[in-house]
Design a protein around this motif. Structure first.
Motif, PDB file in Angstrom:
ATOM      1  N   GLN A 146      50.307 -15.983  69.407  1.00 13.23           N
ATOM      2  CA  GLN A 146      48.991 -16.263  69.155  1.00 13.23           C
ATOM      3  C   GLN A 146      48.096 -15.169  68.418  1.00 13.23           C
ATOM      4  N   ALA A 147      48.230 -14.042  68.990  1.00 12.69           N
ATOM      5  CA  ALA A 147      47.476 -12.723  68.545  1.00 12.69           C
ATOM      6  C   ALA A 147      47.967 -12.827  66.968  1.00 12.69           C
ATOM      7  N   VAL A 148      49.155 -12.745  66.859  1.00  9.82           N
ATOM      8  CA  VAL A 148      49.634 -12.324  65.381  1.00  9.82           C
ATOM      9  C   VAL A 148      48.817 -13.520  64.396  1.00  9.82           C
ATOM     10  N   SER A 149      49.179 -14.744  64.781  1.00 11.37           N
ATOM     11  CA  SER A 149      48.480 -15.876  63.989  1.00 11.37           C
ATOM     12  C   SER A 149      47.091 -15.628  63.835  1.00 11.37           C
ATOM     13  N   ALA A 150      46.214 -15.128  64.826  1.00  9.28           N
ATOM     14  CA  ALA A 150      44.604 -14.899  64.654  1.00  9.28           C
ATOM     15  C   ALA A 150      44.515 -13.780  63.629  1.00  9.28           C
ATOM     16  N   LYS A 151      45.307 -12.543  64.008  1.00  6.50           N
ATOM     17  CA  LYS A 151      45.078 -11.647  63.009  1.00  6.50           C
ATOM     18  C   LYS A 151      45.483 -11.873  61.525  1.00  6.50           C
ATOM     19  N   TYR A 152      46.589 -12.868  61.324  1.00  5.08           N
ATOM     20  CA  TYR A 152      46.943 -13.116  59.983  1.00  5.08           C
ATOM     21  C   TYR A 152      45.847 -14.173  59.252  1.00  5.08           C
ATOM     22  N   ARG A 153      45.143 -14.882  60.367  1.00  2.00           N
ATOM     23  CA  ARG A 153      44.193 -15.541  59.510  1.00  2.00           C
ATOM     24  C   ARG A 153      42.920 -14.525  59.185  1.00  2.00           C
ATOM     25  N   LEU A 154      42.803 -14.051  60.105  1.00  2.00           N
ATOM     26  CA  LEU A 154      41.472 -13.013  59.989  1.00  2.00           C
ATOM     27  C   LEU A 154      41.776 -11.903  58.455  1.00  2.00           C
ATOM     28  N   ARG A 155      43.000 -11.483  58.544  1.00  2.00           N
ATOM     29  CA  ARG A 155      43.302 -10.504  57.326  1.00  2.00           C
ATOM     30  C   ARG A 155      42.970 -11.459  56.082  1.00  2.00           C
ATOM     31  N   HIS A 156      43.353 -12.683  56.047  1.00  2.00           N
ATOM     32  CA  HIS A 156      43.320 -13.156  54.629  1.00  2.00           C
ATOM     33  C   HIS A 156      41.955 -13.622  54.444  1.00  2.00           C
ATOM     34  N   LEU A 157      41.113 -13.965  55.603  1.00  2.00           N
ATOM     35  CA  LEU A 157      39.693 -14.412  55.536  1.00  2.00           C
ATOM     36  C   LEU A 157      38.879 -13.301  54.843  1.00  2.00           C
ATOM     37  N   ARG A 158      39.155 -12.012  55.598  1.00  2.00           N
ATOM     38  CA  ARG A 158      38.262 -10.797  55.387  1.00  2.00           C
ATOM     39  C   ARG A 158      38.548 -10.620  53.740  1.00  2.00           C
TER      40      ARG A 158
ATOM     41  N   ASP B 100      39.218 -12.809  51.426  1.00  2.00           N
ATOM     42  CA  ASP B 100      38.771 -13.637  50.689  1.00  2.00           C
ATOM     43  C   ASP B 100      37.111 -13.542  50.648  1.00  2.00           C
ATOM     44  N   LEU B 101      36.798 -12.949  51.624  1.00  2.00           N
ATOM     45  CA  LEU B 101      35.343 -12.594  51.656  1.00  2.00           C
ATOM     46  C   LEU B 101      34.889 -11.473  50.920  1.00  2.00           C
ATOM     47  N   ARG B 102      35.903 -10.543  50.712  1.00  2.00           N
ATOM     48  CA  ARG B 102      35.471  -9.371  49.819  1.00  2.00           C
ATOM     49  C   ARG B 102      35.771  -9.647  48.328  1.00  2.00           C
ATOM     50  N   GLU B 103      36.703 -10.763  48.148  1.00  2.00           N
ATOM     51  CA  GLU B 103      36.613 -11.195  46.697  1.00  2.00           C
ATOM     52  C   GLU B 103      35.595 -12.011  46.274  1.00  2.00           C
ATOM     53  N   GLU B 104      34.863 -12.488  47.291  1.00  2.00           N
ATOM     54  CA  GLU B 104      33.412 -13.274  46.927  1.00  2.00           C
ATOM     55  C   GLU B 104      32.390 -12.116  46.660  1.00  2.00           C
ATOM     56  N   GLY B 105      32.412 -11.101  47.101  1.00  2.78           N
ATOM     57  CA  GLY B 105      31.412 -10.058  46.924  1.00  2.78           C
ATOM     58  C   GLY B 105      31.018  -9.552  48.290  1.00  2.78           C
ATOM     59  N   ALA B 106      31.296 -10.225  49.275  1.00  2.00           N
ATOM     60  CA  ALA B 106      30.603 -10.093  50.601  1.00  2.00           C
ATOM     61  C   ALA B 106      31.499  -8.927  51.437  1.00  2.00           C
ATOM     62  N   THR B 107      30.658  -8.488  52.496  1.00  2.05           N
ATOM     63  CA  THR B 107      31.072  -7.447  53.354  1.00  2.05           C
ATOM     64  C   THR B 107      31.544  -8.049  54.559  1.00  2.05           C
ATOM     65  N   PRO B 108      32.915  -8.152  55.180  1.00  6.51           N
ATOM     66  CA  PRO B 108      33.137  -8.906  56.442  1.00  6.51           C
ATOM     67  C   PRO B 108      32.437  -7.971  57.514  1.00  6.51           C
ATOM     68  N   PRO B 109      32.382  -8.733  58.625  1.00  7.34           N
ATOM     69  CA  PRO B 109      31.682  -8.225  59.927  1.00  7.34           C
ATOM     70  C   PRO B 109      32.776  -6.889  60.197  1.00  7.34           C
ATOM     71  N   ASP B 110      32.117  -6.187  61.003  1.00  2.00           N
ATOM     72  CA  ASP B 110      32.898  -5.265  61.662  1.00  2.00           C
ATOM     73  C   ASP B 110      33.936  -5.750  62.630  1.00  2.00           C
ATOM     74  N   LEU B 111      35.197  -5.226  62.686  1.00  2.00           N
ATOM     75  CA  LEU B 111      36.228  -5.639  63.847  1.00  2.00           C
ATOM     76  C   LEU B 111      35.802  -4.587  64.959  1.00  2.00           C
TER      77      LEU B 111
END
Length: 228
Positions: free
Chosen positions: A181-193, A195-206
């Motif tokens: 479960q942790a690996v899956s959530a981290k994987y999704r987080l990595r890709h979401l972050r 995508d946010l950077r590609e949008e020109g946004a700054t992801p929240p701190d981890l």
């Protein structure tokens, strides 16, 4: 003439300004909340000063009595903080103002509905919500990953503390489940972050526990061996 009269079809020119209604909402809620806290206008003024944005006692008194001509957003923000509430609760006092306007010359709507649209909690067709859903998903994935890591650690301890083979096997199964479960959530987080950077946004701190989510930055000071 009241806004209710406008709702019944009266001339628009007879309707009080929308601005006045919003100011009245804020003024009434500031006064109600101030009295609820047992504060005088002077005490509220002093608290605003402590927060770094002075609002004199006479200004607060004039606002509460309806004599103040304007109401800057920064004042609403500081008054809300001083009164230990949220700015939106001053603008849309749910439970204390039954109906309000969202924009000039619009019909009165329940204050609760206006608040939900103001905060974006209720979708409005055609409105751009920006990156809010992405940040909400990010927060959810962070909570999921942290919870899974904590449960994995508990299961790891249970595996070591098991007194029988069956207990150990069950604890190990739980550990693997939470690790996945942790690996899956981290994987999704990595890709979401990403995508946010590609949008020109700054992801929240981890949080530190998720420091391995972002790929490590390449060491630009190191020359690749093949170029040596």
């Amino acid at each position: 003439m009241t806004q209710d009269s406008f709702d019944d079809g009266s001339d628009e020119d007879d309707v009080p300004e929308w601005v006045d209604r919003i100011k009245a909402n804020v003024a009434g809620e500031v006064r109600r909340r101030r009295k609820e806290m047992g504060w005088s206008a002077q005490e509220l003024a002093e608290r605003c000063k402590e927060l770094g944005h002075p609002i004199p006692r006479n200004v607060i008194a004039n606002m509460e009595s309806g004599r103040r001509a304007n109401l800057p957003l920064v004042d609403v923000m500081v008054l809300a903080a001083a009164l230990e509430t949220y700015p939106v609760c001053l603008i849309f006092p749910v439970g204390y103002v039954e109906k309000t306007q969202e924009l000039p010359f619009q019909h009165l709507v329940p204050t609760w509905e206006a608040l939900r649209r103001f905060t974006g909690e209720e979708d409005v067709p055609g409105y751009d919500v920006g990156l809010v859903p992405d940040f909400e998903l990010h927060a959810s994935l962070v909570r999921t990953a942290i919870a899974a890591l904590e449960e994995e650690e508990r299961a790891r301890f249970a595996t070591k503390a098991a007194t029988s083979r069956a207990e150990k096997e069950e604890a190990e199964r739980q550990r693997v489940k939470y690790a996945d479960q942790a690996v899956s959530a981290k994987y999704r987080l990595r890709h979401l972050r990403r995508d946010l950077r590609e949008e020109g946004a700054t992801p929240p701190d981890l949080p530190p526990a998720l420091g391995d989510v972002d790929p490590s930055e390449p060491d630009t000071d190191t020359i690749p061996e093949e170029r040596l």
